[in-house]
Design a protein around this motif. Structure first.
Motif, PDB file in Angstrom:
ATOM      1  N   THR A 671       0.846  -1.191   0.000  1.00 49.85           N
ATOM      2  CA  THR A 671       0.000   0.000   0.000  1.00 49.85           C
ATOM      3  C   THR A 671       0.880   1.238   0.000  1.00 49.85           C
ATOM      4  O   THR A 671       1.991   1.219   0.532  1.00 49.85           O
ATOM      5  CB  THR A 671      -0.927   0.021   1.229  1.00 49.85           C
ATOM      6  N   GLU A 672       0.370   2.278  -0.617  1.00 54.33           N
ATOM      7  CA  GLU A 672       1.065   3.566  -0.600  1.00 54.33           C
ATOM      8  C   GLU A 672       0.522   4.458   0.507  1.00 54.33           C
ATOM      9  O   GLU A 672       1.000   5.573   0.694  1.00 54.33           O
ATOM     10  CB  GLU A 672       0.886   4.271  -1.953  1.00 54.33           C
ATOM     11  N   MET A 673      -0.451   3.980   1.254  1.00 55.58           N
ATOM     12  CA  MET A 673      -1.099   4.801   2.270  1.00 55.58           C
ATOM     13  C   MET A 673      -0.367   4.785   3.599  1.00 55.58           C
ATOM     14  O   MET A 673      -0.679   5.552   4.496  1.00 55.58           O
ATOM     15  CB  MET A 673      -2.551   4.347   2.449  1.00 55.58           C
ATOM     16  N   SER A 674       0.597   3.883   3.752  1.00 57.54           N
ATOM     17  CA  SER A 674       1.391   3.814   4.971  1.00 57.54           C
ATOM     18  C   SER A 674       2.653   3.036   4.646  1.00 57.54           C
ATOM     19  O   SER A 674       2.884   2.654   3.499  1.00 57.54           O
ATOM     20  CB  SER A 674       0.608   3.134   6.103  1.00 57.54           C
ATOM     21  N   SER A 675       3.469   2.803   5.660  1.00 51.98           N
ATOM     22  CA  SER A 675       4.674   2.005   5.441  1.00 51.98           C
ATOM     23  C   SER A 675       4.359   0.520   5.299  1.00 51.98           C
ATOM     24  O   SER A 675       5.235  -0.275   4.984  1.00 51.98           O
ATOM     25  CB  SER A 675       5.632   2.197   6.624  1.00 51.98           C
ATOM     26  N   GLY A 676       3.110   0.145   5.560  1.00 54.56           N
ATOM     27  CA  GLY A 676       2.707  -1.252   5.461  1.00 54.56           C
ATOM     28  C   GLY A 676       2.785  -2.000   6.762  1.00 54.56           C
ATOM     29  O   GLY A 676       2.364  -3.164   6.848  1.00 54.56           O
ATOM     30  N   HIS A 677       3.310  -1.367   7.801  1.00 53.71           N
ATOM     31  CA  HIS A 677       3.511  -2.079   9.060  1.00 53.71           C
ATOM     32  C   HIS A 677       2.283  -2.074   9.968  1.00 53.71           C
ATOM     33  O   HIS A 677       2.367  -2.487  11.121  1.00 53.71           O
ATOM     34  CB  HIS A 677       4.730  -1.524   9.786  1.00 53.71           C
TER      35      HIS A 677
END
Length: 767
Positions: A671-677
Motif C-alpha cells: 500500500t502507498e497509504m502507509s509504510s505497510g507495518h
C-alpha cells in the motif's frame, strides 16, 4: 470529364479533412502542453529594482541614468530627486504607497489584528508614536515627523534609499527620513560629522536594490546593529560561505530580492504572517526531498529547514542584544551627563542612561518551538497579568497542529513600563526637545502621559515595569551543509537541543527520541574500541551479516543498537569500553529502539495488532533478523507471517491468490497509504492487480482515493479526463477519425476512374 472533376474534388475534400484533423490534434496538444523550446532564454526574476518590470517577466537591463536630462541638475533635497524619478516612473510611487514599507501597517487576514510598526509595541525601542523623527529614519519616505504626515504625497517617497548603488546615500538618524543636507554632528558631542550626499551623483547611479540598501534599515532595526533579529546584521553585507552559504560574496552572492522577490514594489515576506512550510522559500529551490536519505527528508514534515541548517545565530562577529532592561535607565554621571558603560572585551555598551541595561550574545543556540507561521500580538489595549512574563508576540502552533513545524527562534527578553492600574503596555515619549521627552528630563511619568495622550489610549497615571518577551524566527545565516546539525545534536539523552517533553511529546516518545542510535565510525568519533571492525574480532559471523545489510551500507554501527553498562553510545569510547567482554553489551529487542530511526514503520506498528498483543507485543526483531534485517523464515515458510498465522497458512494454498503465486506481504504490506507495518489491506492494495476489472475502481479514482497510474499491467497509462476527451475532436471523435471519409472518397474516385460507376454500367447496358 465529369468523372475526373468529381474525382479531383473528392481528393481535395479528403486532403482538407485529413489536414483539419491533424491541425486540430496539434492545437489540442499545444493547449495542453507547455511549449518546449530548448533555445528559449529563461525569464529573469524581478529583483525589485528601479527598472525591473512590475509584471516580473522582463530581464533587468542596466540603464545609464546619467544620460537622462531630468537627472542632469543640482538637487537640494530628496523630494526633488523623487519628482525627477516620477517623470519617467509614473506609477512607482503609487506602487510603493500600497506596501508595508510605506504604510507600516498590516491587516492580519486570520486574526483581524491591525499590526505593523505603526501599531505594535515591542520590547526594544517600544513604539514610534511621538518619537517619529527618530524612528522614521528607516521609513521609505521623507518627512514623517508626527501623526499629520501625508501618506498620499508621492514626492515624499524616497527612491534613493532602495536604489542607491554608490554607498554614499544615508538617512540622517533624527531627520524623519531625510539625509543630511549640510554637515551635521551625530551623536551630539561625538565629533562624528555626517556629510551631505551628492544627490545628483546618487540619482545618476541608481540600480537594483542590494544587501547594502536593504541592510541599511534591516541590519540596524531596533536601535542599532544586530539589536533585534540576531540573524541579520552588518556582517551580511559581505559574508563568506561559513556565515551564509547563499549570500557568500565569493559564491552564490544572493541579494535579498533573490528570495524576497517583488512585484510592483511589493516585497514578499512578513514577520506577521509567515510561510512555515518552506514551499515558497527553501523548497522553491531545493524541492521537498533535498536529501539522499529518506529519513532526513521525512523530518521536513515536522522540522523547519532552518532548525538544522542554522545551528547558531549572531555568527558574523557582531553580537546581538538578548536582554534590554528599561527599568535601569536614568542613572546619570555626577555632572548630569549621559552615562555609557562599555564591555571591555567587545566595546559594546552594556549600560546607557537613556535606555538602561543590556546583555549580548554571539554564536547563540536558538530556542526551538512549534510554529505554524502565524503570530498573535499583545497590543496596547490588551490587559495581562503583570505577575507573569508578558509575551509580546506569541507564535502560534503546537505538536497537534498539522501546519506547525519545529522552528529556531531568538528569544528577546527585557523589562519595560506598563500601566500598573489598567495592566496594559504603554507608549513612552522618548525623543524630542520638549520638557516631557524622557531623553531630556529622565522622568517616566510625564513621558508616559505624553505618549499615551498622543496615541489616544487611556492612562491611569501609575506605572511600573514588567518582564516581557519577544520571539524572532531565525531564517538567515544559513550554514554550509557540512556544518548543519547532526542526529546526536537533538537525539541524545543529555544535553540535546530539543526538549521533547516541553515540545509536547509524551514520556515514552521522548525516551525513544532521546535514545537515538547514532551512526558511529572511527573517522567521525575516533572510537576504535566501539567500531564494527573491532567487534568483528570476536563476532565475525554477525559482522559479515551486518556488512551486507542496510544498516551496514548506511554506517549504522554495532553500538547504535548495543550499549555497554548503561552508557550512552553517543558518548564514544569511555571507561566502560575497556570492561568488555567482561561486561556484556545489552541486547535491546524493544521496538522503540528500531523506531528511533524507522519513524514511519514504528508509528504504523503502534496501531497494528502486533503491538497490541498483551504481555509480549510482536516487535521488530520477532520478524526481522537484527543483523541482516531480513525476515525470519522457518520450516519452508514463504514469509515470517506464516511462523505464527498457521490457520491462514493452511487456508492460503486453495485460494486464487496462491494460484497467482502471491504471498501474505503482497496484500498486507502492499500500500502507498502507509509504510505497510499496520499489515491491513488498503484499497490500493487490491487495485494494484484488479484496477481494470474491479467494479469500484473508477469510482475510487473519481473520488480521488487512488491514482490509476501504473495499476496492475506494468504500464504507465494516465487516465484521460472527460474534459480532455472533449478537446480531442469535434463531437468526441478523435482527430484521426478524419481519415475515414478520406478513404471513402478515394475509393469512390477509384471506382469512377476504373469504370465501376453503377450509373455508367447501367447506361452501357441500356445501350
Amino acid at each position: 470529364m465529369r468523372k475526373n472533376q468529381l474525382y479531383i474534388m473528392g481528393l481535395l475534400i479528403a486532403v482538407v479533412l485529413a489536414a483539419a484533423g491533424l491541425l486540430w490534434e496539434g492545437d489540442v496538444q499545444a493547449a495542453a502542453e507547455p511549449a518546449q523550446n530548448p533555445d528559449a532564454a529563461p525569464l529573469a526574476q524581478d529583483g525589485g529594482g528601479a527598472d525591473a518590470d512590475s509584471e516580473g517577466d522582463a530581464p533587468f537591463v542596466p540603464t545609464d541614468h546619467s544620460q537622462f536630462v531630468e537627472l542632469q541638475q543640482e538637487f537640494a533635497t530628496g523630494p526633488e530627486v523623487t519628482a525627477a524619478c516620477l517623470s519617467c516612473h509614473v506609477d512607482s510611487a503609487k506602487e510603493i504607497m500600497s506596501t508595508t514599507h510605506w504604510t507600516w501597517e498590516f491587516e492580519h487576514p486570520d486574526t483581524g489584528q491591525t499590526l505593523g510598526k505603526k501599531h505594535v509595541i515591542n520590547n526594544f525601542c517600544i513604539a514610534i508614536d511621538s518619537n517619529e523623527p527618530r524612528c522614521t529614519s528607516c521609513h521609505a519616505g521623507y518627512g514623517w515627523t508626527d501623526n499629520t504626515f501625508d501618506f498620499s504625497n508621492e514626492q515624499a517617497v524616497d527612491c534613493l534609499v532602495c536604489h542607491d548603488t554608490t554607498g554614499t546615500y544615508k538617512k540622517f538618524p533624527t531627520a524623519a527620513g531625510h539625509p543630511a543636507y549640510e554637515p551635521k554632528e551625530f551623536p551630539p558631542g561625538s565629533g562624528n560629522i555626517w556629510e551631505p550626499p551628492d544627490l545628483t551623483f546618487v540619482a545618476q547611479n541608481v540600480g537594483l536594490s542590494s544587501r547594502e540598501t536593504c541592510g541599511a534599515c534591516h541590519f540596524y532595526g531596533g536601535g542599532g546593529d544586530a539589536v533585534k533579529h540576531g540573524d541579520m546584521d552588518s556582517s551580511l553585507a559581505n559574508p563568506d560561505r561559513e556565515l551564509d552559504v547563499h549570500m557568500d560574496a565569493a559564491g552564490e552572492n544572493f541579494a535579498c530580492t533573490d528570495c524576497h522577490q517583488s512585484n510592483g514594489h511589493a516585497v514578499e515576506g512578513s514577520r506577521y504572517s509567515m510561510n512555515s512550510t518552506d514551499k515558497e522559500t527553501c523548497e522553491s529551490c531545493h524541492t521537498a526531498e533535498p536529501h539522499q536519505e529518506k529519513l532526513l527528508n521525512d523530518h521536513i514534515d515536522r522540522i523547519a529547514c532552518q532548525t538544522c541548517h542554522i545551528p547558531e545565530y549572531a555568527r558574523g562577529g557582531v553580537p546581538t542584544k538578548m536582554w534590554w532592561d528599561w527599568s535601569k535607565a536614568g542613572d546619570l554621571n555626577e555632572d548630569g551627563s549621559i552615562k555609557i558603560i562599555k564591555d571591555e572585551e567587545t566595546g559594546h555598551a552594556v549600560y546607557d542612561s537613556r535606555k538602561g541595561e543590556f546583555e549580548y550574545g554571539e554564536n547563540v543556540v536558538p530556542q526551538y518551538i512549534w510554529f505554524n507561521g502565524q503570530v498573535d500580538y499583545t497590543l496596547i489595549e490588551q490587559k495581562f497579568d503583570p505577575n507573569e512574563v508578558v509575551v509580546v508576540n506569541p507564535p502560534q502552533g503546537s505538536i497537534s497542529d498539522p501546519n506547525a513545524r519545529i522552528w529556531p527562534m531568538k528569544v528577546f527578553e527585557g523589562t519595560q513600563p506598563y500601566d500598573s492600574v489598567n495592566n496594559n503596555l504603554v507608549v513612552p515619549h522618548l525623543f524630542g526637545k520638549d520638557d516631557t521627552a524622557y531623553w531630556k528630563n529622565f522622568e517616566w511619568g510625564p513621558a508616559i502621559e505624553t505618549g499615551m495622550a498622543y496615541r489616544g489610549v487611556p492612562y491611569s497615571g501609575s506605572y511600573d515595569f514588567v518582564h516581557t518577551r519577544m520571539y524572532w524566527p531565525i531564517t538567515h545565516m544559513v550554514a554550509p551543509a557540512e556544518n548543519a546539525l547532526e542526529c546526536n545534536d537533538c537525539h541524545t539523552e543529555e544535553g540535546g537541543r530539543l526538549d521533547f517533553i516541553a515540545l509536547g511529546y509524551d514520556e515514552a516518545a521522548a525516551k525513544r527520541l532521546t535514545h537515538f542510535p547514532p551512526t558511529l565510525s572511527i573517522e567521525v568519533l575516533n572510537a576504535p574500541d566501539n567500531s564494527p571492525t573491532r567487534c568483528s574480532e570476536c563476532h565475525e559471523e554477525n559482522y559479515h551479516s551486518w556488512t551486507e545489510s542496510a544498516h551496514g551500507e548506511n554506517g549504522v554501527g554495532c553500538v547504535a543498537c548495543h550499549t555497554l553498562d548503561g552508557n550512552d553510545p553517543a558518548a564514544g569510547a569511555g571507561e566502560g569500553v575497556s570492561q568488555h567482554p567482561a561486561v556484556a553489551y545489552t541486547v535491546n529487542k524493544d521496538a522503540n529502539l528500531c523506531g528511533a530511526c524507522h519513524l514511519d514503520e514504528f508509528r504504523d506498528w503502534e496501531h497494528s495488532g502486533h503491538a497490541k498483543v498483551e504481555g509480549d507485543p510482536i516487535a521488530c526483531v520477532d520478524c526481522h533478523q537484527p543483523h541482516t534485517q531480513q525476515q525470519r523464515i522457518d520450516n519452508g515458510n514463504t514469509t515470517s507471517c506464516e511462523n505464527c498465522h498457521e490457520d491462514q497458512k493452511h487456508e492460503m494454498p486453495g485460494s486464487t491468490h496462491a494460484a497467482a503465486d502471491l504471498n501474505c506481504l503482497d496484500c498486507h504490506k502492499n500500500t502507498e497509504m502507509s509504510s505497510g507495518h499496520m499489515f491491513n489491506v488498503a484499497s490500493d492494495s487490491c487495485l494494484t492487480c484488479h484496477a481494470e476489472d474491479a467494479h469500484t475502481a473508477n469510482k475510487m479514482v473519481e473520488a480521488g482515493l487512488v491514482d490509476n497510474t501504473d495499476m496492475g499491467n506494468g504500464t504507465e497509462e494516465t487516465a484521460v479526463s472527460p474534459e480532455e476527451e472533449k478537446t480531442g475532436a469535434i463531437i468526441n471523435f478523435p482527430p484521426w477519425a478524419g481519415i475515414f471519409p478520406a478513404l471513402v472518397l478515394v475509393a469512390g474516385g477509384y471506382w469512377v476512374v476504373a469504370g465501376k460507376d453503377p450509373g455508367h454500367q447501367h447506361k452501357e447496358n441500356q445501350d
